[in-house]
Write a protein that holds these residues in place. Structure first.
Motif, PDB file in Angstrom:
ATOM      1  N   VAL A   7       0.809  -1.071   0.029  1.00 43.80           N
ATOM      2  CA  VAL A   7       0.142   0.102   0.096  1.00 43.80           C
ATOM      3  C   VAL A   7       0.915   1.274  -0.063  1.00 43.80           C
ATOM      4  O   VAL A   7       0.767   2.154  -0.747  1.00 43.80           O
ATOM      5  N   VAL A   8       2.013   1.151   1.029  1.00 40.53           N
ATOM      6  CA  VAL A   8       2.851   2.470   0.911  1.00 40.53           C
ATOM      7  C   VAL A   8       3.570   2.579  -0.624  1.00 40.53           C
ATOM      8  O   VAL A   8       3.632   3.934  -0.941  1.00 40.53           O
ATOM      9  N   GLN A   9       3.924   1.503  -1.259  1.00 41.29           N
ATOM     10  CA  GLN A   9       4.498   1.608  -2.358  1.00 41.29           C
ATOM     11  C   GLN A   9       3.820   2.217  -3.409  1.00 41.29           C
ATOM     12  O   GLN A   9       4.186   3.043  -4.344  1.00 41.29           O
ATOM     13  N   VAL A  10       2.570   1.901  -3.638  1.00 44.40           N
ATOM     14  CA  VAL A  10       1.475   2.121  -4.441  1.00 44.40           C
ATOM     15  C   VAL A  10       1.376   3.625  -4.224  1.00 44.40           C
ATOM     16  O   VAL A  10       1.353   4.355  -5.289  1.00 44.40           O
ATOM     17  N   ILE A  11       1.019   3.963  -3.198  1.00 45.56           N
ATOM     18  CA  ILE A  11       0.692   5.393  -2.667  1.00 45.56           C
ATOM     19  C   ILE A  11       1.641   6.325  -3.293  1.00 45.56           C
ATOM     20  O   ILE A  11       1.644   7.337  -3.740  1.00 45.56           O
ATOM     21  N   ALA A  12       2.832   5.843  -2.824  1.00 44.66           N
ATOM     22  CA  ALA A  12       4.121   6.657  -3.000  1.00 44.66           C
ATOM     23  C   ALA A  12       4.088   6.858  -4.499  1.00 44.66           C
ATOM     24  O   ALA A  12       4.658   7.941  -4.965  1.00 44.66           O
ATOM     25  N   ILE A  13       3.975   5.955  -5.257  1.00 45.59           N
ATOM     26  CA  ILE A  13       4.026   5.908  -6.830  1.00 45.59           C
ATOM     27  C   ILE A  13       3.113   7.031  -7.397  1.00 45.59           C
ATOM     28  O   ILE A  13       3.591   7.900  -8.219  1.00 45.59           O
ATOM     29  N   LEU A  14       1.985   6.966  -6.668  1.00 46.50           N
ATOM     30  CA  LEU A  14       1.009   7.836  -7.270  1.00 46.50           C
ATOM     31  C   LEU A  14       1.263   9.361  -6.910  1.00 46.50           C
ATOM     32  O   LEU A  14       0.903  10.343  -7.548  1.00 46.50           O
ATOM     33  N   ARG A  17       4.401  11.573  -9.190  1.00 47.10           N
ATOM     34  CA  ARG A  17       4.182  12.397 -10.139  1.00 47.10           C
ATOM     35  C   ARG A  17       3.889  13.969  -9.944  1.00 47.10           C
ATOM     36  O   ARG A  17       4.627  14.764 -10.506  1.00 47.10           O
ATOM     37  N   PRO A  18       2.894  13.954  -9.044  1.00 46.43           N
ATOM     38  CA  PRO A  18       2.440  15.493  -8.821  1.00 46.43           C
ATOM     39  C   PRO A  18       3.390  16.194  -7.960  1.00 46.43           C
ATOM     40  O   PRO A  18       3.452  17.159  -8.205  1.00 46.43           O
ATOM     41  N   MET A  19       4.150  15.190  -7.195  1.00 46.36           N
ATOM     42  CA  MET A  19       5.042  16.286  -6.395  1.00 46.36           C
ATOM     43  C   MET A  19       6.213  16.669  -7.106  1.00 46.36           C
ATOM     44  O   MET A  19       6.764  17.603  -7.296  1.00 46.36           O
ATOM     45  N   GLU A  20       6.535  15.614  -8.249  1.00 43.57           N
ATOM     46  CA  GLU A  20       7.644  16.040  -9.050  1.00 43.57           C
ATOM     47  C   GLU A  20       7.276  17.183 -10.060  1.00 43.57           C
ATOM     48  O   GLU A  20       7.998  18.128 -10.153  1.00 43.57           O
ATOM     49  N   ALA A  21       5.886  17.409 -10.598  1.00 45.83           N
ATOM     50  CA  ALA A  21       5.506  18.429 -11.292  1.00 45.83           C
ATOM     51  C   ALA A  21       5.581  19.664 -10.607  1.00 45.83           C
ATOM     52  O   ALA A  21       5.601  20.761 -11.205  1.00 45.83           O
ATOM     53  N   SER A  22       5.313  19.572  -9.240  1.00 41.91           N
ATOM     54  CA  SER A  22       5.136  20.748  -8.367  1.00 41.91           C
ATOM     55  C   SER A  22       6.314  21.278  -8.012  1.00 41.91           C
ATOM     56  O   SER A  22       6.798  22.410  -7.221  1.00 41.91           O
ATOM     57  N   GLY A  23       7.592  20.435  -8.314  1.00 44.31           N
ATOM     58  CA  GLY A  23       8.965  21.003  -7.907  1.00 44.31           C
ATOM     59  C   GLY A  23       9.374  20.664  -6.516  1.00 44.31           C
ATOM     60  O   GLY A  23      10.172  21.709  -5.870  1.00 44.31           O
ATOM     61  N   MET A  24       8.956  19.722  -5.841  1.00 46.60           N
ATOM     62  CA  MET A  24       9.054  19.421  -4.719  1.00 46.60           C
ATOM     63  C   MET A  24      10.430  18.687  -4.224  1.00 46.60           C
ATOM     64  O   MET A  24      10.827  18.274  -3.073  1.00 46.60           O
ATOM     65  N   LEU A  79      -2.051  17.444  -0.601  1.00 46.07           N
ATOM     66  CA  LEU A  79      -1.788  18.291  -1.584  1.00 46.07           C
ATOM     67  C   LEU A  79      -1.554  17.904  -2.988  1.00 46.07           C
ATOM     68  O   LEU A  79      -2.234  17.887  -3.983  1.00 46.07           O
ATOM     69  N   SER A  80      -0.572  16.759  -2.845  1.00 50.52           N
ATOM     70  CA  SER A  80      -0.275  16.006  -4.071  1.00 50.52           C
ATOM     71  C   SER A  80      -1.540  15.173  -4.582  1.00 50.52           C
ATOM     72  O   SER A  80      -2.025  14.972  -5.706  1.00 50.52           O
ATOM     73  N   LEU A  81      -2.130  14.489  -3.496  1.00 53.39           N
ATOM     74  CA  LEU A  81      -3.301  13.833  -4.076  1.00 53.39           C
ATOM     75  C   LEU A  81      -4.389  14.601  -4.702  1.00 53.39           C
ATOM     76  O   LEU A  81      -5.056  14.105  -5.529  1.00 53.39           O
ATOM     77  N   LEU A  82      -4.970  15.798  -4.091  1.00 55.07           N
ATOM     78  CA  LEU A  82      -5.768  16.817  -4.577  1.00 55.07           C
ATOM     79  C   LEU A  82      -5.249  17.202  -6.006  1.00 55.07           C
ATOM     80  O   LEU A  82      -6.143  17.547  -6.799  1.00 55.07           O
ATOM     81  N   ASN A  83      -4.017  17.368  -6.099  1.00 55.24           N
ATOM     82  CA  ASN A  83      -3.458  18.091  -7.502  1.00 55.24           C
ATOM     83  C   ASN A  83      -4.044  16.824  -8.527  1.00 55.24           C
ATOM     84  O   ASN A  83      -3.750  17.116  -9.811  1.00 55.24           O
ATOM     85  N   LEU A  84      -4.043  15.596  -8.101  1.00 58.91           N
ATOM     86  CA  LEU A  84      -4.230  14.706  -9.270  1.00 58.91           C
ATOM     87  C   LEU A  84      -5.628  15.035  -9.893  1.00 58.91           C
ATOM     88  O   LEU A  84      -6.307  14.421 -10.849  1.00 58.91           O
ATOM     89  N   LEU A 131       8.727  11.926  -1.452  1.00 65.33           N
ATOM     90  CA  LEU A 131       9.531  13.259  -1.522  1.00 65.33           C
ATOM     91  C   LEU A 131      10.935  12.872  -1.670  1.00 65.33           C
ATOM     92  O   LEU A 131      11.769  13.630  -2.627  1.00 65.33           O
ATOM     93  N   ILE A 132      11.489  11.979  -1.154  1.00 63.80           N
ATOM     94  CA  ILE A 132      13.043  11.578  -1.260  1.00 63.80           C
ATOM     95  C   ILE A 132      13.262  10.904  -2.437  1.00 63.80           C
ATOM     96  O   ILE A 132      14.256  10.860  -3.158  1.00 63.80           O
ATOM     97  N   GLY A 133      12.358   9.883  -3.031  1.00 63.00           N
ATOM     98  CA  GLY A 133      12.383   9.245  -4.134  1.00 63.00           C
ATOM     99  C   GLY A 133      12.492   9.934  -5.488  1.00 63.00           C
ATOM    100  O   GLY A 133      13.029   9.593  -6.264  1.00 63.00           O
ATOM    101  N   ILE A 134      11.955  10.993  -5.433  1.00 66.24           N
ATOM    102  CA  ILE A 134      12.043  12.157  -6.522  1.00 66.24           C
ATOM    103  C   ILE A 134      13.210  12.817  -6.506  1.00 66.24           C
ATOM    104  O   ILE A 134      13.744  13.535  -7.632  1.00 66.24           O
TER     105      ILE A 134
END
Length: 284
Positions: A7-14, A17-24, A79-84, A131-134
């Motif tokens: 569950v953690v890995q699937v949510i982290a993948i989701l 992308r929005p975190m990367e797009a937001s420049g986090m 915030l990232s989930l809502l940005n989806l 956050l760390i993965g991106i």
């Protein structure tokens, strides 16, 4: 526990992308191996602070830091989930994220039952992993996982300060671990953490979920492949995590404290490289 890891890995993948797009991203250059050393130093500094606080009976300092970290991480997660959801404006997304993060943090403080702790733990672990993965590409992540596996083994089997830290913080009822009850009547609120007492639940540190997930997220972000929704390196990393956990579980069932990262990090790294070989992708 295996289900929570997935569950953690699937949510982290989701979230990635929005975190990367937001420049986090935390670093401008994710390829620098020195960034991994920076994270190691931060972990060592925090560990030292926790041990001093436990010795001085000043756990409130740790509680304050952890609650602040939880609040800020939850904000970025929501915030990232809502940005989806493209139909939500930026202002509304920020407002909702602040309110929901505050409400969840207050709920955790007022009523830290096991399912509340696990819910917050999943959110925090997923958010930190994303956050760390991106922020780190494949090579720095692998270096970080190897170093952390060695450190975890030393801190559990040799110096044993990780066991001291875990036992000193568990009574704070904070989401620094996952709780899986052994029976339906279990209550984390009434859990007795005295040494030698029989545990009524299984526990796993949040770091054991975060660290292998870093490679899963990094592989999803930095390795481009045409295999479909999920690439072989990402799938291999996820399956490798489960394989590492299966080996870890056999040792945990013997009743002695175990360092989780040597098993989990080895599994995720091995699974990732098998996926790379199958896909023919480049990691550089």
């Amino acid at each position: 526990m295996a289900g929570l890891l997935l569950v953690v890995q699937v949510i982290a993948i989701l979230l990635s992308r929005p975190m990367e797009a937001s420049g986090m991203q935390a670093f401008e250059d994710p390829n620098q191996v020195s960034n991994s050393i920076y994270y190691i130093l931060l972990i060592l500094a925090f560990t030292l602070l926790v041990l001093i606080a436990i010795k001085k009976d000043m756990k409130w300092i740790i509680s304050l830091l952890i609650y602040f970290s939880i609040l800020s991480t939850l904000y970025y997660v929501f915030l990232s989930l809502l940005n989806l959801l493209l139909f939500i404006s930026e202002f509304n997304a920020i407002t909702i994220s602040i309110v929901v993060s505050a409400v969840v943090t207050v709920l955790l403080y007022k009523y830290p039952e096991w399912y509340v702790v696990d819910f917050v733990g999943v959110c925090v672990a997923s958010g930190v992993s994303a956050l760390i993965g991106i922020s780190l590409s494949i090579i720095p992540i692998v270096v970080l996982l190897v170093l952390l596996a060695v450190y975890d083994a030393i801190s559990v089997y040799k110096t044993k300060h990780m066991i001291t830290m875990a036992e000193g913080l568990m009574d704070l009822k904070l989401p620094i671990l996952f709780v899986i009850p052994k029976h339906s009547k279990y209550s984390f609120l009434h859990e007795n953490f005295k040494a030698g007492e029989k545990r009524e639940a299984f526990f796993m540190g949040l770091g054991d979920a975060v660290m292998p997930t870093l490679l899963v997220v990094s592989a999803n972000v930095f390795i481009h492949s045409s295999e479909g929704i999920i690439s072989y390196p990402v799938l291999g990393a996820m399956l490798g995590t489960l394989a590492g956990y299966a080996v870890l579980y056999t040792f945990v069932m013997k009743g002695k404290p175990q360092a989780g990262l040597p098993f989990l990090n080895s599994g995720v790294i091995l699974g990732f490289f098998i996926g790379v070989l199958l896909s023919g992708a480049s990691i550089i």
